[in-house]
Design a protein around this motif. Structure first.
Motif, PDB file in Angstrom:
ATOM      1  N   ALA A 625       0.840  -1.191   0.000  1.00  0.00           N
ATOM      2  CA  ALA A 625       0.000   0.000   0.000  1.00  0.00           C
ATOM      3  C   ALA A 625       0.876   1.241   0.000  1.00  0.00           C
ATOM      4  O   ALA A 625       1.982   1.239   0.532  1.00  0.00           O
ATOM      5  CB  ALA A 625      -0.911  -0.007   1.222  1.00  0.00           C
ATOM      6  N   GLY A 626       0.375   2.296  -0.614  1.00  0.00           N
ATOM      7  CA  GLY A 626       1.115   3.548  -0.651  1.00  0.00           C
ATOM      8  C   GLY A 626       0.993   4.218  -1.995  1.00  0.00           C
ATOM      9  O   GLY A 626       0.278   3.739  -2.894  1.00  0.00           O
ATOM     10  N   PRO A 627       1.686   5.336  -2.185  1.00  0.00           N
ATOM     11  CA  PRO A 627       1.593   6.093  -3.438  1.00  0.00           C
ATOM     12  C   PRO A 627       1.940   5.226  -4.646  1.00  0.00           C
ATOM     13  O   PRO A 627       2.906   4.460  -4.629  1.00  0.00           O
ATOM     14  CB  PRO A 627       2.619   7.210  -3.241  1.00  0.00           C
ATOM     15  CG  PRO A 627       2.778   7.338  -1.762  1.00  0.00           C
ATOM     16  CD  PRO A 627       2.588   5.967  -1.209  1.00  0.00           C
ATOM     17  N   GLY A 628       1.113   5.324  -5.690  1.00  0.00           N
ATOM     18  CA  GLY A 628       1.378   4.602  -6.924  1.00  0.00           C
ATOM     19  C   GLY A 628       0.854   3.188  -6.966  1.00  0.00           C
ATOM     20  O   GLY A 628       1.033   2.482  -7.967  1.00  0.00           O
ATOM     21  N   PHE A 650       0.964  -2.892   4.417  1.00  0.00           N
ATOM     22  CA  PHE A 650       2.174  -2.100   4.591  1.00  0.00           C
ATOM     23  C   PHE A 650       3.328  -3.011   5.003  1.00  0.00           C
ATOM     24  O   PHE A 650       3.110  -4.087   5.569  1.00  0.00           O
ATOM     25  CB  PHE A 650       1.947  -1.024   5.655  1.00  0.00           C
ATOM     26  CG  PHE A 650       0.952   0.019   5.232  1.00  0.00           C
ATOM     27  CD1 PHE A 650       1.351   1.079   4.421  1.00  0.00           C
ATOM     28  CD2 PHE A 650      -0.383  -0.066   5.613  1.00  0.00           C
ATOM     29  CE1 PHE A 650       0.442   2.039   4.020  1.00  0.00           C
ATOM     30  CE2 PHE A 650      -1.298   0.890   5.220  1.00  0.00           C
ATOM     31  CZ  PHE A 650      -0.894   1.950   4.415  1.00  0.00           C
ATOM     32  N   PRO A 651       4.567  -2.631   4.711  1.00  0.00           N
ATOM     33  CA  PRO A 651       5.705  -3.422   5.183  1.00  0.00           C
ATOM     34  C   PRO A 651       5.582  -3.666   6.686  1.00  0.00           C
ATOM     35  O   PRO A 651       5.275  -2.761   7.455  1.00  0.00           O
ATOM     36  CB  PRO A 651       6.912  -2.540   4.846  1.00  0.00           C
ATOM     37  CG  PRO A 651       6.451  -1.724   3.671  1.00  0.00           C
ATOM     38  CD  PRO A 651       4.987  -1.453   3.914  1.00  0.00           C
ATOM     39  N   GLY A 652       5.788  -4.898   7.069  1.00  0.00           N
ATOM     40  CA  GLY A 652       5.615  -5.279   8.468  1.00  0.00           C
ATOM     41  C   GLY A 652       4.300  -5.973   8.733  1.00  0.00           C
ATOM     42  O   GLY A 652       4.143  -6.643   9.752  1.00  0.00           O
ATOM     43  N   SER A 653       3.329  -5.814   7.818  1.00  0.00           N
ATOM     44  CA  SER A 653       2.036  -6.471   8.029  1.00  0.00           C
ATOM     45  C   SER A 653       2.116  -7.959   7.743  1.00  0.00           C
ATOM     46  O   SER A 653       1.299  -8.731   8.243  1.00  0.00           O
ATOM     47  CB  SER A 653       0.964  -5.821   7.161  1.00  0.00           C
ATOM     48  OG  SER A 653       1.328  -5.868   5.786  1.00  0.00           O
ATOM     49  N   MET A 654       3.084  -8.389   6.928  1.00  0.00           N
ATOM     50  CA  MET A 654       3.320  -9.815   6.672  1.00  0.00           C
ATOM     51  C   MET A 654       4.726  -9.964   6.111  1.00  0.00           C
ATOM     52  O   MET A 654       5.253  -9.027   5.482  1.00  0.00           O
ATOM     53  CB  MET A 654       2.274 -10.372   5.702  1.00  0.00           C
ATOM     54  CG  MET A 654       2.354  -9.827   4.292  1.00  0.00           C
ATOM     55  SD  MET A 654       0.977 -10.346   3.246  1.00  0.00           S
ATOM     56  CE  MET A 654      -0.331  -9.298   3.907  1.00  0.00           C
ATOM     57  N   PRO A 655       5.367 -11.101   6.304  1.00  0.00           N
ATOM     58  CA  PRO A 655       6.746 -11.274   5.833  1.00  0.00           C
ATOM     59  C   PRO A 655       6.914 -11.041   4.335  1.00  0.00           C
ATOM     60  O   PRO A 655       7.951 -10.515   3.902  1.00  0.00           O
ATOM     61  CB  PRO A 655       7.057 -12.724   6.206  1.00  0.00           C
ATOM     62  CG  PRO A 655       6.206 -12.991   7.398  1.00  0.00           C
ATOM     63  CD  PRO A 655       4.933 -12.234   7.153  1.00  0.00           C
ATOM     64  N   LEU A 656       5.939 -11.406   3.518  1.00  0.00           N
ATOM     65  CA  LEU A 656       6.083 -11.263   2.078  1.00  0.00           C
ATOM     66  C   LEU A 656       6.215  -9.805   1.647  1.00  0.00           C
ATOM     67  O   LEU A 656       6.752  -9.508   0.574  1.00  0.00           O
ATOM     68  CB  LEU A 656       4.885 -11.912   1.365  1.00  0.00           C
ATOM     69  CG  LEU A 656       4.973 -12.023  -0.159  1.00  0.00           C
ATOM     70  CD1 LEU A 656       6.200 -12.821  -0.595  1.00  0.00           C
ATOM     71  CD2 LEU A 656       3.700 -12.650  -0.728  1.00  0.00           C
ATOM     72  N   LEU A 657       5.751  -8.878   2.472  1.00  0.00           N
ATOM     73  CA  LEU A 657       5.824  -7.456   2.125  1.00  0.00           C
ATOM     74  C   LEU A 657       7.048  -6.765   2.712  1.00  0.00           C
ATOM     75  O   LEU A 657       7.240  -5.561   2.483  1.00  0.00           O
ATOM     76  CB  LEU A 657       4.553  -6.743   2.590  1.00  0.00           C
ATOM     77  CG  LEU A 657       3.286  -7.050   1.765  1.00  0.00           C
ATOM     78  CD1 LEU A 657       2.070  -6.422   2.411  1.00  0.00           C
ATOM     79  CD2 LEU A 657       3.444  -6.547   0.336  1.00  0.00           C
TER      80      LEU A 657
END
Length: 705
Positions: A625-628, A650-657
């Motif tokens: 998630a985020g800009p773009g 968002f980064p941190g919400s799951m290992p794959l991200l």
């Protein structure tokens, strides 16, 4: 003893007929304290019924009597017949009280009880069905049973009274024989087979397609003979194979879907499908409508529309979900969905759904003759007593006769449906079994979310959100998904399928919305599912209960996927993005252990085959998630890729991200990812390359049997 065959206020248009128990001039029995509509239907029988539970078991032990276990469900036609013929009979009630402890079970409330004793019945007689009437020892071991028993002997079939007398005589005079046979039967039913496949994974799918091709009805679509069941888990498996590029499978699937939607099994007035067809061409249905069928149908038709672009398939998907929204909300739980609508109205099967030509003329006026040609309505009738089951035949011919352009014909058909619906709504409606079951509602959750995403219907997605909130707030307690809810009462039981199907619905709702709360909830349910229902040695069980003579486990798909197959799919959807390697190991061991079943009887286990396909070819599409990110996420949501799990956060919400960058999309499979897609064109190309493989990949080789 021989085995016995089974015989074979008026609401407005936006409401349903809830179940209301009959109140004859007779005292109520113990079932009056229950919430199940099926049990309440029997609450004023003269039979001294007990619900399933310790009180009944203690009574059987104390009185040294065998148990009559009678199992059915509220919308079962032959259950109604047997109640009227036998369970309302005072003499039979007295015979039961003198010799037995009588227990009544709603199979939808207690599926583990139903499965264990249905397995015993099938082992005894080679057949099964409902009503199911089994005779048990006080230790709950089955020793004899059947389905429908008539009130008087006929055509060599003993009457119910004669059966009761024979069982009672055997119990009194041949007890040791009964107990020995009961143990032998239990040992037989317990003896499950878990063997690995001899063929490779790809060969398993080729063998499945070969067998399905042999059983395919090229004229009318579908598989097997009369009565014809839709076998929706099988259709879902075919849809996944077709999405992988198998042209022969796609042809079988689309042919079947069009023929089913044209016949009387689809309700051309109100939408939704009946349970099955009594004939080979899908014309005359068994008229009851089940939530699980319609939830699965909606997914198949929505996916097939995205696969083919055929607007008729889209119409059926939307009509099916509109039916659920319009007619299947219980008054006490407006966000959830009821179990089923009965086949009978005013005691007559199909009465609510059929039409005469005179009724068409009265409702439709000048449009009646063209509508009658479209729907196969004649003065003689195409069913019983001069009535007609509506079909949809030769729409292009009718359109040509009317001289209408396609858009005008669509509008005309809609007008016909609306007028017929308004007229039908003034009839006496079938009853609705308004209890809420978690697994079936999980299927509905998945259907609304997926169809909303694929068809661009925000109202369907919102219905999914509302349903998810109900399930998580009303039916989950301390991590356990409880199976049954009615009028604010939550039963204690929870099953493997409840956790798996609700979890899969939540995963799909995340895909439809990008909202992380649903994925987190699915992760929690999945962990609890493994803890409660998986055994490191024996694999998944359907129930955690130890009350029955054996733990329930059914690997076969019937009208719904097996709990084991649904659990495998949920684990696969979550194991990779959350790096739960032990979950992937569970799936691998399960699929390997049941490989022989998939290889030898693919029509019995298509949901396991679907899980096998997901394990081999499944992928995760992660978009931070985020800009773009919005345009990439929109492409992902609109894509029909049934073997791809969509993930956003968002980064941190799951290992794959972890370490991923907003504005990029990551398509990952088997531990590696494609180069990040930074444009919608590249993302579309990656999805097409991975999930539109060579036509006929799993087609049977020439001469394959």
């Amino acid at each position: 003893m021989a085995s016995f065959p089974q015989k074979a206020p008026t609401p407005g248009p936006l409401s349903m007929t809830p179940f209301t128990p009959r109140l004859p001039d007779r005292p109520a029995n113990r079932l009056a304290r229950e919430t199940s509509p099926y049990l309440l239907q029997h609450a004023h029988n003269p039979v001294d019924w007990y619900p399933w539970g310790e009180e009944a078991f203690a009574k059987a032990h104390a009185d040294d009597k065998p148990i009559l276990l009678s199992v059915g469900y509220a919308t079962c036609h032959w259950c109604h017949v047997m109640e009227r013929e036998s369970f309302e009979d005072v003499g039979l009630a007295r015979q039961l009280a003198d010799g037995f402890v009588a227990i009544k079970v709603d199979r939808e409330e207690l599926p583990d009880v139903d499965h264990v004793y249905m397995s015993a019945l099938q082992a005894l007689t080679g057949r099964g069905g409902w009503p199911m009437n089994m005779f048990l020892t006080p230790r709950l071991q089955a020793f004899f049973g059947g389905t429908y028993f008539p009130p008087r002997s006929r055509q060599g079939i003993a009457s119910f009274s004669e059966v009761l007398a024979a069982v009672r005589d055997a119990w009194v005079h041949r007890r040791s024989d009964i107990e020995r046979e009961a143990q032998t039967l239990l040992d037989l039913v317990r003896r499950g087979r878990t063997l690995p496949a001899r063929a490779s994974a790809d060969d398993i799918h080729r063998l499945a397609v070969a067998q399905l091709t042999l059983r395919f009805d090229e004229t009318h679509g579908g598989f097997g003979s009369v009565p014809k069941f839709p076998q929706t888990p099988l259709l879902q498996y075919l849809l996944a194979l077709a999405a992988c590029g198998d042209a022969s499978v796609r042809s079988m699937l689309v042919t079947t879907l069009h023929h089913m939607a044209a016949g009387g099994m689809y309700d051309h007035v109100g939408g939704g499908f009946a349970r099955y067809s009594t004939d080979e061409r899908w014309h005359v249905p068994h008229f009851e409508k089940m939530l699980y069928d319609n939830a699965q149908f909606a997914r198949v038709y929505a996916g097939a529309f995205r696969l083919t672009g055929d607007e008729r398939l889209r119409h059926i998907a939307e009509g099916t979900l509109t039916y659920l929204l319009r007619e299947m909300h219980p008054a006490a739980a407006p966000g959830a969905y009821a179990c089923a609508q009965d086949a009978d109205a005013e005691g007559v099967e199909g009465k609510f759904h059929v039409w005469t030509l005179a009724e068409f003329r009265a409702v439709l006026g000048g449009d009646a003759e063209a509508a009658a040609r479209l729907h196969g309505v004649t003065v003689q009738g195409n069913w019983e007593h001069g009535t007609n089951v509506l079909e949809r035949r030769d729409p292009e011919g009718v359109r040509a006769e009317l001289g209408m352009e396609p858009e005008a014909f669509v509008t005309w058909e809609r007008s016909v449906r609306e007028r017929l619906y308004a007229a039908r709504a003034r009839r006496a409606w079938p009853i609705t079994d308004d209890k809420v079951l978690a697994d079936w509602n999980g299927m509905a959750l998945r259907a609304f979310a997926e169809a909303g995403r694929l068809l661009g219907r925000d109202d369907f997605v919102q219905a999914a959100r509302t349903l998810a909130r109900f399930l998580l707030s009303a039916m989950v307690r301390d991590g356990l998904v409880h199976h049954a809810w009615r009028d604010g009462t939550l039963r204690d039981e929870g099953y493997l399928a409840d956790h798996a199907q609700v979890g899969l619905g939540l995963v799909e709702l995340h895909a439809a919305t990008g909202e992380l709360e649903w994925l987190n909830a699915a992760l929690d349910l999945c962990g609890g599912m493994v803890e409660r229902f998986h055994d490191a040695v024996d694999g998944f069980f359907d129930s955690a209960s130890l009350q029955l003579p054996m733990r329930a486990r059914n690997l076969y798909d019937g009208a719904v996927p097996s709990g084991t197959a649904a659990a495998c799919e949920l684990l696969l959807r979550l194991a990779r993005p959350y790096e739960r390697g032990h979950w992937a190991d569970i799936v691998h061991a399960t699929l390997e252990g049941h490989g022989a079943l998939m290889e030898e009887a693919p029509m019995a286990a298509p949901a396991l085959l679907h899980a096998q396909l997901l394990a081999e070819q499944g992928a995760d599409l992660a978009i931070p998630a985020g800009p773009g990110s919005e345009r990439l996420w929109a492409v992902a949501q609109s894509a029909f890729a049934p073997l791809v799990t969509l993930l956003r956060g968002f980064p941190g919400s799951m290992p794959l991200l972890e370490g991923r960058i907003a504005g990029e999309a990551y398509l990952c499979r088997n531990g590696s990812c494609e180069l990040p897609a930074r444009s919608v064109e590249v993302l579309r190309e990656q999805l097409a390359k991975g999930y539109a493989g060579p036509a006929g990949k799993f087609a049977a080789p020439d001469g394959a049997a």
